[in-house]
Design a protein around this motif. Structure first.
Motif, PDB file in Angstrom:
ATOM      1  N   PHE A  48       0.819  -1.208   0.000  1.00 53.01           N
ATOM      2  CA  PHE A  48       0.000   0.000   0.000  1.00 53.01           C
ATOM      3  C   PHE A  48       0.858   1.266   0.000  1.00 53.01           C
ATOM      4  O   PHE A  48       0.565   2.222  -0.705  1.00 53.01           O
ATOM      5  CB  PHE A  48      -0.928   0.025   1.215  1.00 53.01           C
ATOM      6  N   THR A  49       1.911   1.282   0.827  1.00 50.80           N
ATOM      7  CA  THR A  49       2.639   2.523   1.077  1.00 50.80           C
ATOM      8  C   THR A  49       3.882   2.704   0.227  1.00 50.80           C
ATOM      9  O   THR A  49       4.359   3.820   0.056  1.00 50.80           O
ATOM     10  CB  THR A  49       3.078   2.587   2.552  1.00 50.80           C
ATOM     11  N   LYS A 345      -4.285   0.910  -9.179  1.00 51.43           N
ATOM     12  CA  LYS A 345      -4.249   0.949 -10.641  1.00 51.43           C
ATOM     13  C   LYS A 345      -5.040   2.088 -11.259  1.00 51.43           C
ATOM     14  O   LYS A 345      -4.984   2.284 -12.472  1.00 51.43           O
ATOM     15  CB  LYS A 345      -4.758  -0.375 -11.206  1.00 51.43           C
ATOM     16  N   GLY A 346      -5.757   2.871 -10.443  1.00 45.41           N
ATOM     17  CA  GLY A 346      -6.525   3.979 -10.987  1.00 45.41           C
ATOM     18  C   GLY A 346      -7.787   3.522 -11.700  1.00 45.41           C
ATOM     19  O   GLY A 346      -7.903   2.365 -12.111  1.00 45.41           O
ATOM     20  N   HIS A 347      -8.734   4.469 -11.836  1.00 45.93           N
ATOM     21  CA  HIS A 347     -10.006   4.178 -12.501  1.00 45.93           C
ATOM     22  C   HIS A 347     -10.423   5.394 -13.326  1.00 45.93           C
ATOM     23  O   HIS A 347     -11.084   6.301 -12.801  1.00 45.93           O
ATOM     24  CB  HIS A 347     -11.091   3.831 -11.478  1.00 45.93           C
ATOM     25  N   PRO A 348     -10.057   5.461 -14.605  1.00 45.87           N
ATOM     26  CA  PRO A 348     -10.397   6.622 -15.440  1.00 45.87           C
ATOM     27  C   PRO A 348     -11.905   6.811 -15.575  1.00 45.87           C
ATOM     28  O   PRO A 348     -12.671   5.849 -15.639  1.00 45.87           O
ATOM     29  CB  PRO A 348      -9.767   6.282 -16.793  1.00 45.87           C
ATOM     30  N   ASN A 404       1.680   1.627  -6.900  1.00 44.27           N
ATOM     31  CA  ASN A 404       0.719   1.420  -7.974  1.00 44.27           C
ATOM     32  C   ASN A 404       1.441   0.849  -9.188  1.00 44.27           C
ATOM     33  O   ASN A 404       2.634   0.521  -9.114  1.00 44.27           O
ATOM     34  CB  ASN A 404      -0.007   2.735  -8.315  1.00 44.27           C
ATOM     35  N   THR A 405       0.741   0.743 -10.295  1.00 45.86           N
ATOM     36  CA  THR A 405       1.321   0.106 -11.478  1.00 45.86           C
ATOM     37  C   THR A 405       2.394   0.956 -12.149  1.00 45.86           C
ATOM     38  O   THR A 405       3.060   0.483 -13.070  1.00 45.86           O
ATOM     39  CB  THR A 405       0.218  -0.206 -12.508  1.00 45.86           C
ATOM     40  N   ALA A 406       2.612   2.197 -11.665  1.00 45.13           N
ATOM     41  CA  ALA A 406       3.655   3.069 -12.228  1.00 45.13           C
ATOM     42  C   ALA A 406       4.788   3.329 -11.240  1.00 45.13           C
ATOM     43  O   ALA A 406       5.688   4.122 -11.519  1.00 45.13           O
ATOM     44  CB  ALA A 406       3.044   4.400 -12.678  1.00 45.13           C
ATOM     45  N   THR A 407       4.780   2.655 -10.089  1.00 44.38           N
ATOM     46  CA  THR A 407       5.760   2.941  -9.033  1.00 44.38           C
ATOM     47  C   THR A 407       7.196   2.738  -9.496  1.00 44.38           C
ATOM     48  O   THR A 407       8.090   3.525  -9.169  1.00 44.38           O
ATOM     49  CB  THR A 407       5.485   2.051  -7.801  1.00 44.38           C
ATOM     50  N   GLU A 408       7.435   1.696 -10.251  1.00 43.49           N
ATOM     51  CA  GLU A 408       8.797   1.401 -10.703  1.00 43.49           C
ATOM     52  C   GLU A 408       9.370   2.557 -11.516  1.00 43.49           C
ATOM     53  O   GLU A 408      10.549   2.903 -11.393  1.00 43.49           O
ATOM     54  CB  GLU A 408       8.798   0.115 -11.527  1.00 43.49           C
TER      55      GLU A 408
END
Length: 805
Positions: A48-49, A345-348, A404-408
């Motif tokens: 989460f963090t 992952k966000g929700h557009p 999230n899916t962009a953390t890397e």
């Protein structure tokens, strides 16, 4: 965690080579379980963090998780459960291998094994995080009054209106064109055209939504009483959810603007109850506060929302309607919080259509790209309104993005929060690269509005000359850690020094101007000051368990179910499930105890003698034993029945039946060995009780509608008859329910299994109730359903020979 695993593995190898005692194998099993639990805790928190076990984890465990979108993390929860299920056979197999080693362990090898096992726990990342949080909580520094004080303001001319937009987890790093080319064209353009603050750091206790809001509006990190871990704060539970006011001792933007005539409003797509956002805004001057529930009724968006709440296009449309309202009076401040870019992952929003980022493979980047598009439209729409001529628009992150899916990709850049100010006048592009934090945002915004103020909490004007915390302190993190003990005082716990009232029907008490939800456990020092208030809402421990951690000489006022407070009463009367007030010390010579019906006012002076009474070691142990019984069974003393002599029971047995999963599992406690010798499966359970007090489960039936029943069904009466025909030793049988509230009972199924038994009460079972029935030679000796609200039922069975006179 790698070092921890290596040390543990080294210990196992040493035991395989040099041999091991049974005690070493037991220690290795305990260590293995500890490491697994630490790892699961750390991995779950870090998921989460992206920062391990930090203040945000502690805060949400304390405050509660109402409104959380747990559906987003089903895969994680399944993985955690699967890991736990694999641990037991793995430990058994490990012990099996070690038991085959015939070498006799030397003293040196045994000590080495013990040191390696200890080191594996101490070197674990979770242990390091927990120690760091505790050390920070106990640090001390100069008085808070020298740093945080009421700040005078000076208004220059006509101050500007304010529209403040919090972008959920949308940090400035997303604007880095080398990492995310073309991801945020609108925000990038706004940065070039207006005032952009490019070096906004995230400091401790500001890294989740309500903490970021507190920091940016009050200039202080969010520190609760419970996460300071000192002698008056236990560091667990839902410590603030029972308070009617959120951080009332802090001076925030809302307080300042309210005092000079602003009308303030807040709208957000998520529930107001989550993390206390609603209480925060209502405490600090906001007239209108709306979240998911309020907006859903008002806007009637149908089913157009996701697990966390409303989509951003719905929220932005509402924002324009608010600002277009002809009854909107100036000056005003309108705050809003987006939701579409929430981890993982966000929700557009649907209004973005097929708009995706690049190939659309990264769901979070699609959400960020969509939010940037919607935000661009919102800013254009606001600037076309009449009120825009005198309105400052502020755009900030609420905090850095969680995993999230962009953390890397984010971790490859310089992680900074977003802060852009859009004035109503002709834009003059300006880049402010001074090192600051979210603590500095609020005071900077006020000065941009034309409200001169030198400081707000620890915040300093980023457009002024005074040094920010990051400029004046060599280690801002350590500095703030040293202030935690002072920051907790901003909660302004009310002191019980005069009369206070308790309302049993509303389950609340009034102390001064604070309304406290009940049950509540209030700790008071020798100066009659309230040092802590603990609650159990959404907590994993009840107050009856938490009070066992309190020193015997700690004075408390405890308002709870009468059965929970029974240990503080010297009377033998059995109390109902109503409310009672207890005051005193666990080991005190005398205590105050009073049952409350309806509304009652109490005088503190009547309680004070018990709060200052001396302690007695003997009484301490007695009360602690009774409190342990309460924490285990929910009441003390337990209802008692004596079995006839033909039951041949040798020692007492206690039963606990649960109606709801939150009340725990139903179980039987063998008093002779002080162990839970049976835990029930969900539904109806038939058990035979031996003369030694050991239960054997004969049958379990899940009595929910829609649950497939066995093809060959035998009711409990036939099973008991069969047991007797086989000359089994037991002639005492128990029928218990477990988690009956999970679904509505199928009365036809219940009737089938219990027909021909002489019990009567079970026919009235409803949702959230429990049942215990006891038979001896087919004669009913106990037959009762539990309380409708709480669902639990406790009972102590005593043999005839040891019955109390």
């Amino acid at each position: 965690m790698l070092l921890s695993a290596l040390l543990f593995t080294s210990a196992l190898i040493l035991m395989m080579v040099s041999g091991s005692h049974k005690s070493a194998r037991i220690c290795s099993s305990i260590t293995a379980v500890t490491i697994i639990l630490l790892t699961l805790t750390y991995v779950t928190a870090d998921y989460f963090t992206d920062n391990g076990i930090d203040e945000s984890v502690v805060y949400h465990l304390q405050y509660g998780l109402q409104g959380t979108g747990f559906g987003e993390y089903i895969a994680l929860f399944i993985a955690v459960i699967a890991t736990i299920l694999l641990v037991v056979p793995a430990i058994w197999y490990k012990n099996r291998l070690l038991s085959l080693v015939t070498n006799k362990a030397s003293k040196l090898s045994s000590i080495s094994v013990l040191l390696l096992l200890t080191g594996s726990i101490l070197s674990h990342a979770a242990t390091s995080d927990i120690i760091a949080l505790n050390l920070a909580a106990n640090a001390s520094s100069k008085s808070l009054s020298t740093i945080y004080a009421d700040t005078s303001v000076e208004v220059q001319g006509r101050p500007l209106n304010l529209v403040y937009i919090y972008l959920e987890s949308l940090e400035r790093t997303y604007l880095d064109q080398t990492l995310f080319p073309g991801l945020t064209p609108n925000l990038t353009l706004l940065e070039k055209e207006y005032t952009s603050f490019t070096d906004i750091h995230q400091l401790p206790s500001t890294g989740w939504t309500i903490a970021g809001m507190t920091a940016s509006q009050c200039g202080v990190p969010l520190v609760t009483k419970a996460n300071t871990n000192d002698a008056t704060a236990r560091g667990e539970g839902n410590s603030m959810s029972g308070m009617s006011k959120f951080l009332p001792g802090a001076t925030c933007i809302g307080d300042i603007l309210k005092n000079i005539g602003y009308r303030l409003s807040y709208t957000g797509g998520a529930k107001l109850s989550f993390a206390g956002k609603g209480k925060f805004y209502k405490t600090h001057g906001f007239d209108l506060v709306e979240g998911k529930d309020e907006l859903t009724k008002k806007l009637k968006p149908g089913k157009y929302f996701w697990q966390w709440g409303l989509y951003d296009d719905t929220l932005f449309n509402n924002t324009i309607e608010v600002l277009k309202d002809p009854e909107l009076k100036e000056p005003f401040g309108h705050f809003l919080l987006t939701l579409d870019t929430h981890n993982p992952k966000g929700h557009p929003s649907a209004s973005c259509g097929d708009r995706k980022y690049q190939d659309g493979a990264n769901s979070m980047l699609n959400a960020v790209h969509c939010s940037d598009y919607l935000l661009g439209k919102l800013i254009d729409n606001i600037q076309n309104l009449e009120v825009a001529k005198n309105t400052l628009i502020v755009i900030t992150s609420d905090h850095l993005a969680l995993r999230n899916t962009a953390t890397e990709i984010l971790n490859k850049g310089e992680r900074r929060d977003l802060f852009i100010a859009i004035p109503p006048t002709k834009p003059i592009p300006q880049v402010v690269d001074r090192p600051g934090s979210m603590l500095d945002v609020g005071v900077t915004v006020l000065n941009l509005m034309g409200i001169e103020i030198s400081k707000l909490g620890f915040g300093r004007n980023l457009l002024g000359n005074t040094e920010t915390l990051l400029e004046s302190e060599s280690s801002p993190d350590d500095f703030l850690a040293g202030q935690k003990g002072n920051l907790r005082d901003l909660w302004l716990y009310p002191d019980i020094i005069n009369q206070f009232s308790v309302d049993a029907e509303k389950r609340q008490m009034q102390i001064g101007n604070q309304t406290i939800k009940l049950p509540a456990l209030i700790e008071i020092n020798a100066n009659d000051k309230t040092t802590n208030i603990a609650f159990e809402f959404n907590s994993y421990r009840k107050l009856s368990q938490r009070i066992l951690d309190i020193p015997p000489d700690q004075a408390v006022v405890w308002v709870d179910k009468c059965s929970s407070l029974r240990a503080f009463s010297s009377e033998t009367e059995t109390y109902s499930e109503g409310l009672c007030v207890a005051a005193g010390k666990i080991g005190g010579e005398s205590t105050f105890f009073k049952s409350i019906e309806g509304q009652a006012s109490l005088n503190y002076e009547n309680l004070r003698p018990t709060l200052t009474a001396a302690t007695e070691p003997g009484r301490t142990e007695k009360v602690r034993h009774q409190l342990k019984m309460v924490s285990t069974f929910g009441e003390f003393p337990l209802p008692l029945i004596t079995l006839p002599e033909n039951a041949e029971l040798k020692s007492p047995v206690s039963l606990y039946a649960s109606g709801h999963p939150l009340d725990g599992l139903s179980f039987i406690l063998n008093e002779g060995i002080q162990e839970k010798t049976s835990e029930s499966d969900r539904g109806l359970n038939l058990l035979a009780l031996s003369s030694d007090g050991v239960p054997t489960r004969i049958s379990n039936v899940n009595i929910c509608k829609g649950v497939t029943q066995p093809k060959v069904r035998t009711n409990f009466a036939n099973l008991i008859r069969k047991q007797n025909e086989q000359n089994k030793q037991a002639n005492t049988f128990i029928v218990m329910t477990n988690h009956l509230a999970k679904c509505l009972a199928d009365k036809q199924t219940v009737e089938f299994y219990l027909e021909d038994l002489p019990f009567k009460q079970w026919q009235d079972i409803v949702k959230r109730q429990s049942f215990i029935g006891v038979l001896v030679d087919n004669t009913v000796v106990f037959d009762k359903i539990g309380h409708k609200v709480h669902g639990t039922l406790s009972l102590q069975i005593q043999p005839k020979l040891s019955a109390k006179k």
